[in-house]
Write a protein that holds these residues in place. Structure first.
Motif, PDB file in Angstrom:
ATOM      1  N   ALA A 105     -34.062 -16.243  53.610  1.00  0.00           N
ATOM      2  CA  ALA A 105     -33.809 -15.402  52.440  1.00  0.00           C
ATOM      3  C   ALA A 105     -32.624 -15.932  51.639  1.00  0.00           C
ATOM      4  O   ALA A 105     -32.682 -16.015  50.402  1.00  0.00           O
ATOM      5  N   ARG A 106     -31.563 -16.303  52.324  1.00  0.00           N
ATOM      6  CA  ARG A 106     -30.377 -16.833  51.633  1.00  0.00           C
ATOM      7  C   ARG A 106     -30.693 -18.165  50.944  1.00  0.00           C
ATOM      8  O   ARG A 106     -30.203 -18.441  49.852  1.00  0.00           O
ATOM      9  N   GLN A 107     -31.522 -18.957  51.583  1.00  0.00           N
ATOM     10  CA  GLN A 107     -31.931 -20.236  51.002  1.00  0.00           C
ATOM     11  C   GLN A 107     -32.780 -19.998  49.751  1.00  0.00           C
ATOM     12  O   GLN A 107     -32.608 -20.686  48.741  1.00  0.00           O
ATOM     13  N   LEU A 108     -33.682 -19.022  49.802  1.00  0.00           N
ATOM     14  CA  LEU A 108     -34.483 -18.669  48.622  1.00  0.00           C
ATOM     15  C   LEU A 108     -33.595 -18.272  47.454  1.00  0.00           C
ATOM     16  O   LEU A 108     -33.819 -18.681  46.316  1.00  0.00           O
ATOM     17  N   LEU A 109     -32.582 -17.467  47.746  1.00  0.00           N
ATOM     18  CA  LEU A 109     -31.665 -17.022  46.704  1.00  0.00           C
ATOM     19  C   LEU A 109     -30.909 -18.204  46.111  1.00  0.00           C
ATOM     20  O   LEU A 109     -30.806 -18.335  44.895  1.00  0.00           O
ATOM     21  N   ALA A 110     -30.407 -19.077  46.974  1.00  0.00           N
ATOM     22  CA  ALA A 110     -29.641 -20.233  46.497  1.00  0.00           C
ATOM     23  C   ALA A 110     -30.498 -21.151  45.629  1.00  0.00           C
ATOM     24  O   ALA A 110     -30.042 -21.651  44.596  1.00  0.00           O
ATOM     25  N   GLU A 111     -31.741 -21.364  46.024  1.00  0.00           N
ATOM     26  CA  GLU A 111     -32.617 -22.285  45.307  1.00  0.00           C
ATOM     27  C   GLU A 111     -33.199 -21.692  44.028  1.00  0.00           C
ATOM     28  O   GLU A 111     -33.558 -22.429  43.114  1.00  0.00           O
ATOM     29  N   ASN A 112     -33.316 -20.367  43.973  1.00  0.00           N
ATOM     30  CA  ASN A 112     -34.029 -19.735  42.857  1.00  0.00           C
ATOM     31  C   ASN A 112     -33.173 -18.824  41.989  1.00  0.00           C
ATOM     32  O   ASN A 112     -33.704 -18.199  41.070  1.00  0.00           O
ATOM     33  N   ALA A 113     -31.898 -18.736  42.247  1.00  0.00           N
ATOM     34  CA  ALA A 113     -31.049 -17.821  41.487  1.00  0.00           C
ATOM     35  C   ALA A 113     -31.035 -18.158  40.003  1.00  0.00           C
ATOM     36  O   ALA A 113     -31.172 -17.276  39.151  1.00  0.00           O
ATOM     37  N   GLU A 114     -30.883 -19.437  39.668  1.00  0.00           N
ATOM     38  CA  GLU A 114     -30.825 -19.845  38.258  1.00  0.00           C
ATOM     39  C   GLU A 114     -32.169 -19.641  37.565  1.00  0.00           C
ATOM     40  O   GLU A 114     -32.232 -19.132  36.443  1.00  0.00           O
ATOM     41  N   ALA A 115     -33.250 -19.998  38.235  1.00  0.00           N
ATOM     42  CA  ALA A 115     -34.579 -19.805  37.654  1.00  0.00           C
ATOM     43  C   ALA A 115     -34.863 -18.326  37.431  1.00  0.00           C
ATOM     44  O   ALA A 115     -35.429 -17.933  36.402  1.00  0.00           O
ATOM     45  N   THR A 116     -34.443 -17.488  38.366  1.00  0.00           N
ATOM     46  CA  THR A 116     -34.636 -16.041  38.233  1.00  0.00           C
ATOM     47  C   THR A 116     -33.814 -15.497  37.077  1.00  0.00           C
ATOM     48  O   THR A 116     -34.285 -14.659  36.302  1.00  0.00           O
ATOM     49  N   ARG A 117     -32.593 -15.997  36.932  1.00  0.00           N
ATOM     50  CA  ARG A 117     -31.740 -15.554  35.826  1.00  0.00           C
ATOM     51  C   ARG A 117     -32.401 -15.897  34.488  1.00  0.00           C
ATOM     52  O   ARG A 117     -32.441 -15.075  33.565  1.00  0.00           O
ATOM     53  N   LEU A 118     -32.961 -17.095  34.393  1.00  0.00           N
ATOM     54  CA  LEU A 118     -33.628 -17.510  33.159  1.00  0.00           C
ATOM     55  C   LEU A 118     -34.873 -16.668  32.876  1.00  0.00           C
ATOM     56  O   LEU A 118     -35.143 -16.308  31.727  1.00  0.00           O
ATOM     57  N   LEU A 119     -35.630 -16.335  33.933  1.00  0.00           N
ATOM     58  CA  LEU A 119     -36.811 -15.478  33.760  1.00  0.00           C
ATOM     59  C   LEU A 119     -36.410 -14.088  33.289  1.00  0.00           C
ATOM     60  O   LEU A 119     -37.049 -13.518  32.396  1.00  0.00           O
ATOM     61  N   LYS A 120     -35.369 -13.543  33.904  1.00  0.00           N
ATOM     62  CA  LYS A 120     -34.905 -12.209  33.494  1.00  0.00           C
ATOM     63  C   LYS A 120     -34.487 -12.224  32.032  1.00  0.00           C
ATOM     64  O   LYS A 120     -34.778 -11.291  31.281  1.00  0.00           O
ATOM     65  N   GLU A 121     -33.805 -13.289  31.631  1.00  0.00           N
ATOM     66  CA  GLU A 121     -33.373 -13.420  30.248  1.00  0.00           C
ATOM     67  C   GLU A 121     -34.585 -13.528  29.313  1.00  0.00           C
ATOM     68  O   GLU A 121     -34.631 -12.910  28.254  1.00  0.00           O
ATOM     69  N   LYS A 122     -35.577 -14.321  29.729  1.00  0.00           N
ATOM     70  CA  LYS A 122     -36.778 -14.531  28.917  1.00  0.00           C
ATOM     71  C   LYS A 122     -37.563 -13.239  28.710  1.00  0.00           C
ATOM     72  O   LYS A 122     -38.088 -12.981  27.627  1.00  0.00           O
ATOM     73  N   PHE A 123     -37.657 -12.430  29.759  1.00  0.00           N
ATOM     74  CA  PHE A 123     -38.482 -11.225  29.693  1.00  0.00           C
ATOM     75  C   PHE A 123     -37.667  -9.949  29.494  1.00  0.00           C
ATOM     76  O   PHE A 123     -38.176  -8.852  29.680  1.00  0.00           O
ATOM     77  N   ASN A 124     -36.412 -10.087  29.095  1.00  0.00           N
ATOM     78  CA  ASN A 124     -35.553  -8.920  28.883  1.00  0.00           C
ATOM     79  C   ASN A 124     -35.747  -8.392  27.460  1.00  0.00           C
ATOM     80  O   ASN A 124     -34.851  -8.453  26.625  1.00  0.00           O
ATOM     81  N   ARG A 125     -36.936  -7.908  27.195  1.00  0.00           N
ATOM     82  CA  ARG A 125     -37.284  -7.319  25.910  1.00  0.00           C
ATOM     83  C   ARG A 125     -38.469  -6.396  26.117  1.00  0.00           C
ATOM     84  O   ARG A 125     -39.088  -6.403  27.182  1.00  0.00           O
ATOM     85  N   PRO A 126     -38.790  -5.587  25.123  1.00  0.00           N
ATOM     86  CA  PRO A 126     -39.908  -4.654  25.299  1.00  0.00           C
ATOM     87  C   PRO A 126     -41.219  -5.388  25.578  1.00  0.00           C
ATOM     88  O   PRO A 126     -41.450  -6.483  25.063  1.00  0.00           O
TER      89      PRO A 126
END
Length: 192
Positions: A105-126
């Motif tokens: 789980a910690r490895q998943l977070l480390a490897e995907n944190a930046e990609a997840t942040r970018l996805l959240k930013e991309k889809f942070n709209r109605p």
């Protein structure tokens, strides 16, 4: 000649007449109220369970899932465990989480944190805006056509258009990838 009564048998003629009397409205209301009160008390006891306190590892496991924006079933697959096992950790039905699961789980977070942040930013709209973007890319305004392309029902598109619901981050990413795949396939067909 009188009949002889068998031992242990009852003579129905000797029983008193029973007259049924309807209960009054006040009695009916009282019985219904008592039944409702008893039922409500049982339901209240059933729903007032003490919240389960998770261990630090269990809480971290939940936090990682939430920060990655994953559905429970997707998280279980990425961790390499079954859904019932993951549920037993995240809902506190087991005492602890094995070290190998926490490491993954910690490895998943480390490897995907930046990609997840970018996805959240991309889809942070109605959701209606996201739909509009997909429609523009696909060149369609038909709810039925869009629903068929991304694999949902028309009613779901309708709710998204009204911003009543929004898929989780992993589903949004999956639908967006489908739209981009369809667009790329159309471009390749046109170029031939």
């Amino acid at each position: 000649m009188p009949r002889l009564k068998k031992k242990g048998a009852s003579n129905l003629d000797t029983l008193p007449n029973v007259v049924m009397v309807e209960p009054s409205n006040a009695e009916l209301v009282s019985v219904k109220k008592h039944a409702r009160t008893t039922r409500n008390a049982k339901n209240k006891r059933r729903t007032q369970k003490d919240p389960i306190e998770l261990s630090p590892d269990q809480q971290e496991l939940v936090n990682i899932k939430n920060s990655l924006g994953l559905r429970h079933q997707d998280y279980a697959i990425l961790l390499g465990i079954g859904l019932p096992r993951l549920s037993s950790y995240t809902y506190g039905r087991t005492a602890s989480v094995p070290a190998d699961v926490m490491k993954t789980a910690r490895q998943l977070l480390a490897e995907n944190a930046e990609a997840t942040r970018l996805l959240k930013e991309k889809f942070n709209r109605p959701m209606s805006e996201i739909l509009q973007e997909w429609e523009n890319k696909l060149g369609t305004t038909s709810d039925a056509e869009l629903a068929g392309l991304i694999g949902v029902v028309t009613m779901t598109i309708n709710r998204w258009r009204k911003n009543e619901t929004k898929p989780d981050l992993s589903a949004l990413n999956r639908y967006d990838r489908i739209v981009n795949l369809v667009v790329n396939n159309i471009k390749q067909l046109v170029l031939r």
